[in-house]
Design a protein around this motif. Sequence first.
Motif, PDB file in Angstrom:
ATOM      1  N   MET A  33      -2.267   8.084  -0.608  1.00  0.00           N
ATOM      2  CA  MET A  33      -2.215   9.179   0.362  1.00  0.00           C
ATOM      3  C   MET A  33      -0.779   9.595   0.663  1.00  0.00           C
ATOM      4  O   MET A  33      -0.484  10.782   0.810  1.00  0.00           O
ATOM      5  CB  MET A  33      -2.930   8.784   1.659  1.00  0.00           C
ATOM      6  N   LEU A  34       0.118   8.655   0.775  1.00  0.00           N
ATOM      7  CA  LEU A  34       1.515   8.992   1.029  1.00  0.00           C
ATOM      8  C   LEU A  34       2.128   9.745  -0.154  1.00  0.00           C
ATOM      9  O   LEU A  34       2.896  10.691   0.033  1.00  0.00           O
ATOM     10  CB  LEU A  34       2.317   7.728   1.346  1.00  0.00           C
ATOM     11  N   VAL A  35       1.772   9.350  -1.367  1.00  0.00           N
ATOM     12  CA  VAL A  35       2.263  10.068  -2.550  1.00  0.00           C
ATOM     13  C   VAL A  35       1.717  11.490  -2.554  1.00  0.00           C
ATOM     14  O   VAL A  35       2.455  12.454  -2.813  1.00  0.00           O
ATOM     15  CB  VAL A  35       1.890   9.296  -3.840  1.00  0.00           C
ATOM     16  N   LEU A  36       0.432  11.674  -2.251  1.00  0.00           N
ATOM     17  CA  LEU A  36      -0.148  13.014  -2.192  1.00  0.00           C
ATOM     18  C   LEU A  36       0.501  13.857  -1.100  1.00  0.00           C
ATOM     19  O   LEU A  36       0.739  15.053  -1.279  1.00  0.00           O
ATOM     20  CB  LEU A  36      -1.655  12.929  -1.977  1.00  0.00           C
ATOM     21  N   LEU A  37       0.789  13.245   0.040  1.00  0.00           N
ATOM     22  CA  LEU A  37       1.447  13.960   1.126  1.00  0.00           C
ATOM     23  C   LEU A  37       2.819  14.465   0.695  1.00  0.00           C
ATOM     24  O   LEU A  37       3.175  15.617   0.940  1.00  0.00           O
ATOM     25  CB  LEU A  37       1.576  13.050   2.350  1.00  0.00           C
ATOM     26  N   ILE A  38       3.569  13.641   0.032  1.00  0.00           N
ATOM     27  CA  ILE A  38       4.898  14.048  -0.446  1.00  0.00           C
ATOM     28  C   ILE A  38       4.782  15.166  -1.473  1.00  0.00           C
ATOM     29  O   ILE A  38       5.530  16.138  -1.445  1.00  0.00           O
ATOM     30  CB  ILE A  38       5.653  12.820  -1.010  1.00  0.00           C
ATOM     31  N   ILE A  39       3.810  15.070  -2.368  1.00  0.00           N
ATOM     32  CA  ILE A  39       3.616  16.123  -3.376  1.00  0.00           C
ATOM     33  C   ILE A  39       3.293  17.453  -2.704  1.00  0.00           C
ATOM     34  O   ILE A  39       3.861  18.495  -3.052  1.00  0.00           O
ATOM     35  CB  ILE A  39       2.512  15.721  -4.373  1.00  0.00           C
ATOM     36  N   PHE A  40       2.398  17.454  -1.722  1.00  0.00           N
ATOM     37  CA  PHE A  40       2.044  18.699  -1.046  1.00  0.00           C
ATOM     38  C   PHE A  40       3.195  19.235  -0.204  1.00  0.00           C
ATOM     39  O   PHE A  40       3.375  20.445  -0.081  1.00  0.00           O
ATOM     40  CB  PHE A  40       0.793  18.511  -0.195  1.00  0.00           C
TER      41      PHE A  40
END
Length: 155
Positions: A33-40
């Motif tokens: 989730m943290l990786v997805l948050l950074i990507i978005f």
Amino acid sequence: MAMSMAGSGGGGRRRGRKPVMAEINVTPMVDVMLVLLIIFMVAAPLMTSNIDIDLPIASGGKSISSNAPPLTLSVKRTGGGCNSNVELYLGDAPIAANDLLPKIKAIRETRSDAESVVYLRGDKDVCYTDMMKLLGQVRTAGFKANIVIIPEGGT
């Protein structure tokens, strides 16, 4: 002897087996989730585009098919701040703020559903709260309200 050794080997395997763990490990899910948050967060600003477009000025519009002239409510600020002095005009005739709601309710009873639109025109100095109060009164009377926007230099 060989028989006793074979029997003991099977029993040893059962002792080393761990019981099933009933807890959920959420650490990998949080990492994803943290990786997805950074990507978005990185991708969102790249998706907006700032293109300056010089749009044409529109004229015309939908014509009124009824014979009766549309009901127009004009608002002009005479002084003070918001929620203060405004002049109201129903059509071309000035009207007091207290008389507005009964008057437009009486007009609404005489008109058909096709003619149930009030055009609300506001001076550029009129406060937003004053316009919204009038819009609420018009809607309370049973009319549909259109706010007329006149471009600069127009009448």
